[in-house]
Design a protein around this motif. Sequence first.
Motif, PDB file in Angstrom:
ATOM      1  N   PRO A  70       0.536  -1.063  -0.117  1.00 23.59           N
ATOM      2  CA  PRO A  70       0.371  -0.078  -0.259  1.00 23.59           C
ATOM      3  C   PRO A  70       1.178   1.174   0.018  1.00 23.59           C
ATOM      4  O   PRO A  70       0.431   2.361  -0.277  1.00 23.59           O
ATOM      5  CB  PRO A  70      -0.960   0.255   0.803  1.00 23.59           C
ATOM      6  CG  PRO A  70      -0.200  -0.582   2.334  1.00 23.59           C
ATOM      7  CD  PRO A  70       0.839  -2.157   0.998  1.00 23.59           C
ATOM      8  N   ALA A  71       2.339   0.566   0.373  1.00 26.23           N
ATOM      9  CA  ALA A  71       3.013   2.541   0.689  1.00 26.23           C
ATOM     10  C   ALA A  71       3.038   3.150  -0.832  1.00 26.23           C
ATOM     11  O   ALA A  71       2.647   4.691  -0.432  1.00 26.23           O
ATOM     12  CB  ALA A  71       4.012   2.103   0.510  1.00 26.23           C
ATOM     13  N   LYS A  74      -0.766   4.627  -0.554  1.00 20.45           N
ATOM     14  CA  LYS A  74      -0.950   6.045   0.030  1.00 20.45           C
ATOM     15  C   LYS A  74      -0.043   6.970  -0.161  1.00 20.45           C
ATOM     16  O   LYS A  74      -0.448   8.389   0.429  1.00 20.45           O
ATOM     17  CB  LYS A  74      -0.725   5.538   1.677  1.00 20.45           C
ATOM     18  CG  LYS A  74      -1.272   4.135   2.126  1.00 20.45           C
ATOM     19  CD  LYS A  74      -1.602   3.730   3.260  1.00 20.45           C
ATOM     20  CE  LYS A  74      -2.325   3.720   3.849  1.00 20.45           C
ATOM     21  NZ  LYS A  74      -1.877   1.795   4.268  1.00 20.45           N
ATOM     22  N   THR A  77      -0.856  11.394  -4.986  1.00 23.66           N
ATOM     23  CA  THR A  77      -1.879  12.180  -4.793  1.00 23.66           C
ATOM     24  C   THR A  77      -2.767  11.647  -6.085  1.00 23.66           C
ATOM     25  O   THR A  77      -4.289  12.433  -5.875  1.00 23.66           O
ATOM     26  CB  THR A  77      -1.332  13.586  -5.177  1.00 23.66           C
ATOM     27  OG1 THR A  77      -0.653  14.130  -5.945  1.00 23.66           O
ATOM     28  CG2 THR A  77      -1.098  13.793  -4.029  1.00 23.66           C
ATOM     29  N   ILE A 101      -8.400  -0.481   0.356  1.00 25.37           N
ATOM     30  CA  ILE A 101      -7.741   0.667   0.397  1.00 25.37           C
ATOM     31  C   ILE A 101      -8.888   2.251  -0.041  1.00 25.37           C
ATOM     32  O   ILE A 101      -9.683   1.645  -0.556  1.00 25.37           O
ATOM     33  CB  ILE A 101      -6.679   0.696  -0.586  1.00 25.37           C
ATOM     34  CG1 ILE A 101      -5.623   1.320   0.457  1.00 25.37           C
ATOM     35  CG2 ILE A 101      -6.881   0.877  -2.055  1.00 25.37           C
ATOM     36  CD1 ILE A 101      -4.061   1.401  -0.661  1.00 25.37           C
ATOM     37  N   ASP A 102      -8.116   3.050   0.839  1.00 27.47           N
ATOM     38  CA  ASP A 102      -8.694   4.302   1.022  1.00 27.47           C
ATOM     39  C   ASP A 102      -8.490   5.302  -0.090  1.00 27.47           C
ATOM     40  O   ASP A 102      -7.593   5.588   0.305  1.00 27.47           O
ATOM     41  CB  ASP A 102      -8.318   4.481   2.573  1.00 27.47           C
ATOM     42  CG  ASP A 102      -9.461   5.618   2.810  1.00 27.47           C
ATOM     43  OD1 ASP A 102     -10.677   6.309   1.349  1.00 27.47           O
ATOM     44  OD2 ASP A 102     -10.190   6.877   3.648  1.00 27.47           O
ATOM     45  N   LEU A 103      -9.048   5.204  -1.087  1.00 26.46           N
ATOM     46  CA  LEU A 103      -8.617   6.667  -2.030  1.00 26.46           C
ATOM     47  C   LEU A 103      -8.795   8.060  -1.828  1.00 26.46           C
ATOM     48  O   LEU A 103      -8.725   8.418  -2.518  1.00 26.46           O
ATOM     49  CB  LEU A 103      -8.755   6.293  -4.160  1.00 26.46           C
ATOM     50  CG  LEU A 103      -7.899   4.131  -3.722  1.00 26.46           C
ATOM     51  CD1 LEU A 103      -8.176   4.331  -5.277  1.00 26.46           C
ATOM     52  CD2 LEU A 103      -6.454   4.534  -3.067  1.00 26.46           C
ATOM     53  N   LYS A 106      -7.572  11.253  -3.314  1.00 28.98           N
ATOM     54  CA  LYS A 106      -7.041  11.366  -4.402  1.00 28.98           C
ATOM     55  C   LYS A 106      -7.364  11.767  -5.242  1.00 28.98           C
ATOM     56  O   LYS A 106      -8.684  11.400  -5.273  1.00 28.98           O
ATOM     57  CB  LYS A 106      -6.490   9.799  -4.159  1.00 28.98           C
ATOM     58  CG  LYS A 106      -5.408   9.920  -3.305  1.00 28.98           C
ATOM     59  CD  LYS A 106      -4.969   8.298  -3.051  1.00 28.98           C
ATOM     60  CE  LYS A 106      -4.954   7.792  -1.492  1.00 28.98           C
ATOM     61  NZ  LYS A 106      -3.033   8.671  -0.859  1.00 28.98           N
TER      62      LYS A 106
END
Length: 157
Positions: A70-71, A74, A77, A101-103, A106
């Motif tokens: 995920p790095a 995350k 942008t 995963i939380d987008l 972005k």
Amino acid sequence: MGQSVVLYFSSTGHTQAIAERIAIATGSQLVAIHAQVHDTPTEDWRDQQNQEYHRTHVERVRPAIQAIDPAPIKAATTIYLGFPIWWATVPQEIETFLDSIDLVGKDVHPFCTSGETSIFEAVKQLRDGYPAIRWHSGRRFASSLTNQEIEDWAEED
Ligand SMILES: Cc1cc2nc3c(=O)[nH]c(=O)nc-3n(C[C@H](O)[C@H](O)[C@H](O)COP(=O)(O)O)c2cc1C
């Protein structure tokens, strides 16, 4: 400008080829989404009757996907999110990923490849399912796309 990532799911390589070009044109890291079990239907997708896989698509069953670091996502942008059109919309693997995963916050630019279907329904499904994400207009890319087309699209609102 912040960092960007091209995230894609591709079963037979068409979307992957476009994703690689978008990554080069936009200076993005390339990240693949893979199903945990490669159970993409091999039957003719137009034959919608008697297809177990089509049923799972209609019911939006979420198939497991392989773990993704995920790095880079995350830190980014801007996300370019690519997939093939399956039965007029997104493969379920894309939703499995979006659930994981939380987008939010972005800029997410969807793109697709397909035999003929536009990206319209797919983008509608993504917007309806994940309304908190900042979705930009989607684009269906033909394999003949030019780098200029990619750059114009990436800069569009
Ligand atoms: C299960 C399945 C469903 C599909 N549904 C459509 C569709 O509704 N409309 C269309 O134009 N193409 C459809 N296609 C064709 C793919 O969108 C097209 O071949 C795409 O470029 C494949 O991308 P990929 O090589 O990255 O997997 C479908 C293919 C599969 C395997």
